[in-house]
Write an enzyme that holds these catalytic residues in place. Structure first.
Site, PDB file in Angstrom:
ATOM      1  NE  ARG A   1      -4.221  -2.028   1.455  1.00  0.00           N
ATOM      2  CZ  ARG A   1      -5.216  -2.425   2.228  1.00  0.00           C
ATOM      3  NH1 ARG A   1      -5.338  -1.940   3.436  1.00  0.00           N
ATOM      4  NH2 ARG A   1      -6.093  -3.304   1.777  1.00  0.00           N
TER       5      ARG A   1
ATOM      6  CG  ASP B   1      14.647 -18.403  16.164  1.00  0.00           C
ATOM      7  OD1 ASP B   1      13.604 -18.858  16.656  1.00  0.00           O
ATOM      8  OD2 ASP B   1      15.379 -19.049  15.391  1.00  0.00           O
TER       9      ASP B   1
ATOM     10  NE  ARG C   1       2.788 -35.356  37.184  1.00  0.00           N
ATOM     11  CZ  ARG C   1       1.666 -35.790  36.632  1.00  0.00           C
ATOM     12  NH1 ARG C   1       0.949 -34.970  35.876  1.00  0.00           N
ATOM     13  NH2 ARG C   1       1.249 -37.011  36.821  1.00  0.00           N
TER      14      ARG C   1
END
Ligand code: F6P
Length: 325
Positions: free
Chosen positions: A29, A131, A166
């Site tokens: 654009r 990343d 856990r």
């Protein structure tokens, strides 16, 4: 016959990143507004070599701002790494009357962009990679969305980790960079982060988890960057074998981190960079990448981008450790 307009090609290359579509839209654009023609190139550098070109109008980029992935499709082109592939690409560009090229992609894509600029092509790079391993910009397009995806996933995993007491091992992407893992460790409150930049053994991680157990933690979150050098499965086995208090479960987040609707931050960054890339051409710059520096978008020479390695900010690595007490 009317004079031929200045014609800009645009492609996306390498791993896709949320916000690439917003950057394409901004390039198309802004170029059209400035009386330039735009050619969309499919499949990244592969499509540049084989001439997969389509003229783009303003409606071709309608409704894509909020979409993940890339409407132009992408590839990791081996052919383009060779000078012969680059020569073929330039030939196709000339045949199509392309005067300049805008490349949206990661580190490898910027290497390709630099190679073309060395052969006389007017190229502008736009950094896009979850990343955040591209030198010359504070942040690349897609990183913020990936961080938010990781954060949502880890928040959910922490709920169940706590209920069952856990240790959860969560693998994030980042072949050569620990950026996502370190930032995730801070924003998700992880006990340990393993990153390629800091060598650590599975035994050392297990001892940290044991320490966390002794300090009375109800769970442990361990973020392992895929390139840390310690395989997530091996880490789980070591922690279980050393009997540190918590039993382990693991989740490899994988490509889920690369998809999804871009965050507001990524849409804005991509839009700003797309506009700036076209402005660069208008102002006569090329052989540069758009980079976020402080609050502004600047132009960074592609040579500098590819000759420097972006390093993880170790202050953040240490901060993550302190906050995990
Ligand atoms: O470069 C982005 C990235 O997502 C890396 O973090 C990851 O190692 C790689 O791409 C995966 O690539 P592919 O999609 O080709 O498997």
């Amino acid at each position: 016959m009317a004079d031929k307009k200045f014609t800009v090609g645009v492609l996306t290359s390498g791993g896709d990143a949320p916000g690439m579509n917003a950057a394409i839209r901004a390039v198309v654009r802004t170029s059209l507004t400035n009386n330039m023609d735009v050619i969309g190139i499919k499949h990244g550098y592969e499509g540049l070599i084989s001439g997969e070109f389509n003229a783009m109008g303003p409606r071709d980029v309608g409704g894509i701002l909020q979409r993940g992935g890339t409407i132009l499709l992408t590839s990791r082109s081996k052919r383009f790494m060779e000078p012969s592939g680059q020569r073929d690409a330039i030939r196709k560009m000339n045949e199509a009357g392309m005067d300049a090229l805008i490349v949206i992609g990661g580190e490898g894509s910027m290497n390709g962009a630099y190679a073309l600029s060395q052969k006389g092509v007017k190229v502008i790079g736009i950094p896009g990679s979850i990343d955040n391993d591209i030198w010359g910009t504070n942040i690349a397009i897609g990183t913020d969305t990936a961080m938010n995806t990781i954060m949502e996933a880890v928040d959910k995993l922490r709920d169940t980790a706590s209920s069952h007491q856990r240790a959860f091992l969560i693998e994030t992407m980042g072949r050569n960079s620990g950026y996502l893992a370190v930032m995730a460790a801070i924003v998700c409150g992880a006990e340990v982060a393993l990153i390629p930049e800091v060598p650590i053994t599975a035994d050392e991680v297990a001892l940290s988890v044991e320490e966390a157990y002794k300090r009375g933690k109800t769970h442990a979150i361990i973020i392992n960057a895929e390139g840390s050098g310690v395989r997530t499965t091996d880490l789980a086995e070591t922690i279980d074998n050393m009997d540190v208090g918590f039993k382990t479960r693991m989740t490899i987040l994988g490509h889920i981190q690369r998809g999804g609707s871009p965050t507001a931050y990524d849409r804005l960054l991509a839009s700003r960079m797309g506009v700036k890339a076209v402005e660069a051409l208008i102002e006569g710059h090329h052989g540069v990448m758009t980079g976020l520096k402080g609050k502004g978008v600047d132009f960074i020479p592609l040579l500098d981008v590819i000759s420097n390695k972006r390093k993880v900010n170790m202050e953040y690595y240490h901060m993550a450790k302190v906050l995990a007490r």
